[in-house]
Design an enzyme around this catalytic site. Structure first.
Site, PDB file in Angstrom:
ATOM      1  N   HIS A   1      -2.553   7.673   6.784  1.00 34.16           N
ATOM      2  CA  HIS A   1      -1.536   8.532   6.154  1.00 34.16           C
ATOM      3  C   HIS A   1      -2.165   9.829   5.635  1.00 34.16           C
ATOM      4  O   HIS A   1      -1.580  10.904   5.758  1.00 34.16           O
ATOM      5  CB  HIS A   1      -0.881   7.819   4.963  1.00 34.16           C
ATOM      6  CG  HIS A   1       0.315   6.985   5.325  1.00 34.16           C
ATOM      7  ND1 HIS A   1       1.417   7.504   5.943  1.00 34.16           N
ATOM      8  CD2 HIS A   1       0.581   5.664   5.130  1.00 34.16           C
ATOM      9  CE1 HIS A   1       2.314   6.537   6.125  1.00 34.16           C
ATOM     10  NE2 HIS A   1       1.835   5.417   5.644  1.00 34.16           N
TER      11      HIS A   1
ATOM     12  N   CYS B   1       5.905   0.092   7.642  1.00 40.77           N
ATOM     13  CA  CYS B   1       5.554   1.190   6.750  1.00 40.77           C
ATOM     14  C   CYS B   1       6.800   1.621   5.983  1.00 40.77           C
ATOM     15  O   CYS B   1       7.880   1.714   6.559  1.00 40.77           O
ATOM     16  CB  CYS B   1       5.018   2.356   7.579  1.00 40.77           C
ATOM     17  SG  CYS B   1       4.652   3.821   6.608  1.00 40.77           S
TER      18      CYS B   1
ATOM     19  N   HIS C   1      -4.480   1.732   7.349  1.00 40.50           N
ATOM     20  CA  HIS C   1      -3.129   2.282   7.405  1.00 40.50           C
ATOM     21  C   HIS C   1      -2.970   3.436   6.405  1.00 40.50           C
ATOM     22  O   HIS C   1      -2.434   4.497   6.736  1.00 40.50           O
ATOM     23  CB  HIS C   1      -2.135   1.138   7.112  1.00 40.50           C
ATOM     24  CG  HIS C   1      -0.685   1.528   7.116  1.00 40.50           C
ATOM     25  ND1 HIS C   1       0.213   1.025   8.036  1.00 40.50           N
ATOM     26  CD2 HIS C   1       0.026   2.349   6.312  1.00 40.50           C
ATOM     27  CE1 HIS C   1       1.409   1.552   7.796  1.00 40.50           C
ATOM     28  NE2 HIS C   1       1.322   2.341   6.755  1.00 40.50           N
ATOM     29  N   GLU C   2      -3.472   3.241   5.179  1.00 44.03           N
ATOM     30  CA  GLU C   2      -3.305   4.265   4.137  1.00 44.03           C
ATOM     31  C   GLU C   2      -4.195   5.483   4.400  1.00 44.03           C
ATOM     32  O   GLU C   2      -3.773   6.617   4.172  1.00 44.03           O
ATOM     33  CB  GLU C   2      -3.574   3.682   2.742  1.00 44.03           C
ATOM     34  CG  GLU C   2      -2.710   2.481   2.343  1.00 44.03           C
ATOM     35  CD  GLU C   2      -1.222   2.660   2.606  1.00 44.03           C
ATOM     36  OE1 GLU C   2      -0.724   3.797   2.507  1.00 44.03           O
ATOM     37  OE2 GLU C   2      -0.554   1.654   2.924  1.00 44.03           O
TER      38      GLU C   2
ATOM     39  N   GLY D   1       0.830  -1.201   0.000  1.00 47.34           N
ATOM     40  CA  GLY D   1       0.000   0.000   0.000  1.00 47.34           C
ATOM     41  C   GLY D   1       0.858   1.242   0.000  1.00 47.34           C
ATOM     42  O   GLY D   1       2.000   1.215   0.476  1.00 47.34           O
TER      43      GLY D   1
ATOM     44  N   GLN E   1       3.148  10.096   1.099  1.00 46.73           N
ATOM     45  CA  GLN E   1       4.436   9.398   1.224  1.00 46.73           C
ATOM     46  C   GLN E   1       5.374   9.701   0.053  1.00 46.73           C
ATOM     47  O   GLN E   1       6.570   9.497   0.148  1.00 46.73           O
ATOM     48  CB  GLN E   1       4.226   7.881   1.299  1.00 46.73           C
ATOM     49  CG  GLN E   1       3.569   7.412   2.575  1.00 46.73           C
ATOM     50  CD  GLN E   1       3.432   5.905   2.570  1.00 46.73           C
ATOM     51  OE1 GLN E   1       2.490   5.361   1.991  1.00 46.73           O
ATOM     52  NE2 GLN E   1       4.385   5.214   3.172  1.00 46.73           N
TER      53      GLN E   1
END
Ligand SMILES: [Zn+2]
Length: 178
Positions: A146, A100, A142-143, A53, A58
């Site tokens: 972010h 990550c 998780h994404e 992912g 990022q």
């Protein structure tokens, strides 16, 4: 005429300490060529990393775009690209070790919902609702974190989080000291 594909580019992945990783990303208003190109490059970068992912912040773009592929490039139809993803519903609890690409060499157990419903828009502008469980549910959480400026280590206990931050600062600051 032959269609010439746009060239794919590896994007630099930002690491812990970069301000964009703790900033809330902006809503996407238009799905244009530039965004599609970014998505393609993100998939390319995610596969090369390798990762399952990636979120746009990022790679230094503060927009609400994520790419997910549990097959890491093995199955083309498993690639999921979502603009403005939103977790609508979450259920249950699961503990699994997580890492990550922006937090190098750190793997820790994180509690996440075991089942979620995520809604977003694909690159054709169609609304998508995905029922996800297990690892897929975890990656979406998780994404989306972010996009809200939250790294997975924020889910750990304050003690553990501080230890990791100290370690990361030491590790990442190494290069800048003589
Ligand atoms: Zn991450």
């Amino acid at each position: 005429m032959e269609k010439i594909d746009n060239e794919l580019t590896f994007l630099e992945i930002l690491v812990f300490g970069h301000p964009l990783l703790t900033k809330k990303a902006e809503e996407i208003k238009n799905i244009d060529d530039e965004l599609c190109q970014l998505a393609q490059n993100m998939v390319h970068t995610m596969h090369a990393a390798p990762g399952i992912g990636l979120a746009a912040p990022q790679v230094n773009k503060s927009v609400r775009l994520i790419t997910v592929d549990l097959s890491v490039g093995e199955q083309k139809n498993e690639i999921i690209i979502l603009a403005n993803p939103e977790i609508l519903n979450s259920q249950g609890e699961a503990i699994m070790e997580e890492g990550c690409l922006s937090v190098p060499d750190i793997n820790e157990k994180v509690v996440r919902p075991s089942h979620i419903v995520v809604k977003g828009t694909d690159l054709d502008g169609n609304e998508k609702t995905i029922d996800a469980e297990g690892l897929l549910a975890r990656v979406f959480c998780h994404e989306v974190d972010h996009l809200n400026g939250k790294l997975f280590i924020e889910h750990l206990s304050p003690l553990k989080k501080n230890l990791i931050k100290k370690k990361l600062r030491k590790q990442l600051g190494k290069d800048s000291h003589t």
